[in-house]
Scaffold this active site. Structure first.
Site, mmCIF file in Angstrom:
data_model
loop_
_atom_site.group_PDB
_atom_site.id
_atom_site.type_symbol
_atom_site.label_atom_id
_atom_site.label_comp_id
_atom_site.label_asym_id
_atom_site.label_seq_id
_atom_site.Cartn_x
_atom_site.Cartn_y
_atom_site.Cartn_z
ATOM 1 N N LYS A 1 31.679 13.050 30.353
ATOM 2 C CA LYS A 1 31.143 11.855 29.673
ATOM 3 C C LYS A 1 31.922 10.608 30.055
ATOM 4 O O LYS A 1 31.726 9.552 29.477
ATOM 5 C CB LYS A 1 31.230 12.051 28.153
ATOM 6 C CG LYS A 1 30.494 13.249 27.618
ATOM 7 C CD LYS A 1 30.746 13.355 26.108
ATOM 8 C CE LYS A 1 30.583 14.776 25.622
ATOM 9 N NZ LYS A 1 31.296 14.997 24.348
ATOM 10 N N ARG B 1 44.977 21.896 37.155
ATOM 11 C CA ARG B 1 44.564 21.735 38.563
ATOM 12 C C ARG B 1 43.573 20.576 38.616
ATOM 13 O O ARG B 1 42.675 20.492 37.779
ATOM 14 C CB ARG B 1 43.905 22.995 39.108
ATOM 15 C CG ARG B 1 43.287 22.755 40.481
ATOM 16 C CD ARG B 1 42.795 24.007 41.143
ATOM 17 N NE ARG B 1 43.908 24.837 41.582
ATOM 18 C CZ ARG B 1 43.753 25.955 42.303
ATOM 19 N NH1 ARG B 1 42.547 26.327 42.672
ATOM 20 N NH2 ARG B 1 44.799 26.664 42.660
ATOM 21 N N ARG C 1 42.533 32.968 41.358
ATOM 22 C CA ARG C 1 43.874 33.520 41.179
ATOM 23 C C ARG C 1 44.757 32.699 40.240
ATOM 24 O O ARG C 1 45.391 33.249 39.329
ATOM 25 C CB ARG C 1 44.612 33.614 42.524
ATOM 26 C CG ARG C 1 44.296 34.839 43.308
ATOM 27 C CD ARG C 1 44.284 34.493 44.768
ATOM 28 N NE ARG C 1 43.179 33.584 45.010
ATOM 29 C CZ ARG C 1 41.936 34.005 45.272
ATOM 30 N NH1 ARG C 1 41.685 35.263 45.395
ATOM 31 N NH2 ARG C 1 40.944 33.129 45.426
ATOM 32 N N THR C 2 44.840 31.407 40.473
ATOM 33 C CA THR C 2 45.805 30.615 39.709
ATOM 34 C C THR C 2 45.425 30.599 38.234
ATOM 35 O O THR C 2 46.258 30.875 37.355
ATOM 36 C CB THR C 2 45.871 29.181 40.280
ATOM 37 O OG1 THR C 2 46.023 29.265 41.690
ATOM 38 C CG2 THR C 2 47.032 28.408 39.687
ATOM 39 N N HIS D 1 51.330 22.655 45.504
ATOM 40 C CA HIS D 1 50.906 23.830 44.720
ATOM 41 C C HIS D 1 52.195 24.616 44.428
ATOM 42 O O HIS D 1 52.440 25.684 44.985
ATOM 43 C CB HIS D 1 49.914 24.656 45.540
ATOM 44 C CG HIS D 1 49.112 25.651 44.744
ATOM 45 N ND1 HIS D 1 49.451 26.051 43.467
ATOM 46 C CD2 HIS D 1 47.981 26.339 45.063
ATOM 47 C CE1 HIS D 1 48.562 26.935 43.045
ATOM 48 N NE2 HIS D 1 47.656 27.124 43.988
HETATM 49 N N1 CP Z 1 45.856 30.619 45.841
HETATM 50 C C1 CP Z 1 45.069 29.940 45.010
HETATM 51 O O1 CP Z 1 45.404 28.830 44.569
HETATM 52 O O2 CP Z 1 43.889 30.553 44.728
HETATM 53 P P1 CP Z 1 42.801 30.004 43.707
HETATM 54 O O3 CP Z 1 42.233 28.733 44.316
HETATM 55 O O4 CP Z 1 41.783 31.091 43.566
HETATM 56 O O5 CP Z 1 43.506 29.681 42.425
#
Ligand code: CP
Length: 305
Positions: A83, A104, A54-55, A132
């Site tokens: 590496k 991320r 999603r993100t 998040h």
């Molecule tokens: N909600 C969320 O962060 O989903 P993903 O891990 O799929 O990005």
């Protein structure tokens, strides 16, 4: 000009209540009109050192609907990190190729570190069990859209409250909006003290439970979460708690008419598929809202709105 222009977003606490409301209002505009050419000529980097559906994809959609370009990687395995390149060198390099970096990373604090070395703004797309903030903004957007307001919401957060970064950010944000918190978790996965302190400092209340059925009759938002198996130091401890809470459709009988079930997703088995057709299930619309909120954030940080 936006107060967010040129600023990184690492923790939801980087934003004031006014900043949050500004992003939500902008997201509403993008929901009405998601295809605009305002990012023409801009390049956004998307660095995902940890899996995501999603993100990552909603950021990519957000950029592409706005006419921008996106570069990056979906796994550290396809970058020079494999590496042995350091995070600092990766960020300094990628900042040469982009106007904004979305990152991320599995390490708590890595996004803050990246923002301290980066000449371009960083958006934290999740750092370990820490924060998040973009998920938090889309959760707030979803709550406001379904409840008609953000003030005075009763929210039940269920599952892994220790390692779940989305609930940490969401508690911090809802503490600005006079929320009442109900935490349902196994004893070993309770909400960290540091997060509960935020609630106390805001003069608000929280209650802790081990039974999911205790909160269903009165909550406005039932926020289910996955037990974060990948963050447990001992896999046997995960095995003990992995099926602690499973929401089924029949369990929603007696809940408020206006109640909505949210989940940041992915789900494993904490919501059975028979809930999906219940009008109270909102988690797939919630994921869709991520596109509009991320469009709003990018536009505000690049000073385009
Ligand atoms: N909600 C969320 O962060 O989903 P993903 O891990 O799929 O990005």
């Amino acid at each position: 000009m936006s107060k967010m222009k040129g600023r990184s977003l690492i923790s939801i606490t980087d934003y004031t209540k006014e900043d949050i409301l500004k992003i939500l209002d902008l997201a509403e505009e993008f929901e009405k009109n998601p295809r605009q050419n305002i990012l023409n000529g801009h390049v956004i980097a998307s660095l995902f050192f940890e899996p995501s559906t999603r993100t990552r994809l909603s950021f990519e959609s957000a950029v592409q609907y706005l006419g921008g370009r996106i570069v990056g990687f979906a796994s550290a395995d396809t970058s020079s990190v494999k590496k042995g390149e350091s995070l600092k060198d990766t960020i300094l390099t990628v900042s040469n190729y982009s106007d904004l970096i979305v990152m991320r990373n599995p390490l708590d604090g890595s996004a803050r570190f990246a923002s301290e070395v980066s000449p371009v703004p960083i958006i934290n797309a999740g750092d370990g069990a820490n924060q998040h903030p973009t998920q938090c903004l889309l959760d707030l957007y979803s709550i406001r859209k379904t409840q008609g307001q953000l003030e005075n919401i009763e929210i039940a957060m269920v599952g892994d409250l220790k390692y779940g970064r989305t609930v940490h950010s969401l508690v911090q944000a809802l503490s600005l909006f006079n929320a009442k918190f109900h935490f349902v978790s196994p004893e070993s996965l309770k909400m960290p003290s540091s997060v509960k302190t935020v609630i106390k400092n805001a003069g608000l209340e929280y209650f802790q439970y081990t039974e999911l059925s205790d909160v269903i009759p009165f909550t406005d938002i039932l926020y289910m979460t996955r037990i974060q198996g990948e963050r447990f130091p001992d896999p046997l401890e995960y095995e003990k708690v992995k099926n602690s809470y499973i929401l089924t459709n029949s369990m929603l009988e007696g809940s408020k008419e206006t109640m909505k079930v949210l989940h940041p997703l992915p789900r494993v088995n904490e919501i059975t598929e028979d809930v999906d057709d219940n009008p109270k299930a909102y988690y797939f619309q919630q994921a869709r809202n991520g596109v509009y909120v991320r469009q709003a954030l990018i536009a505000a940080i690049l000073g385009l709105k």
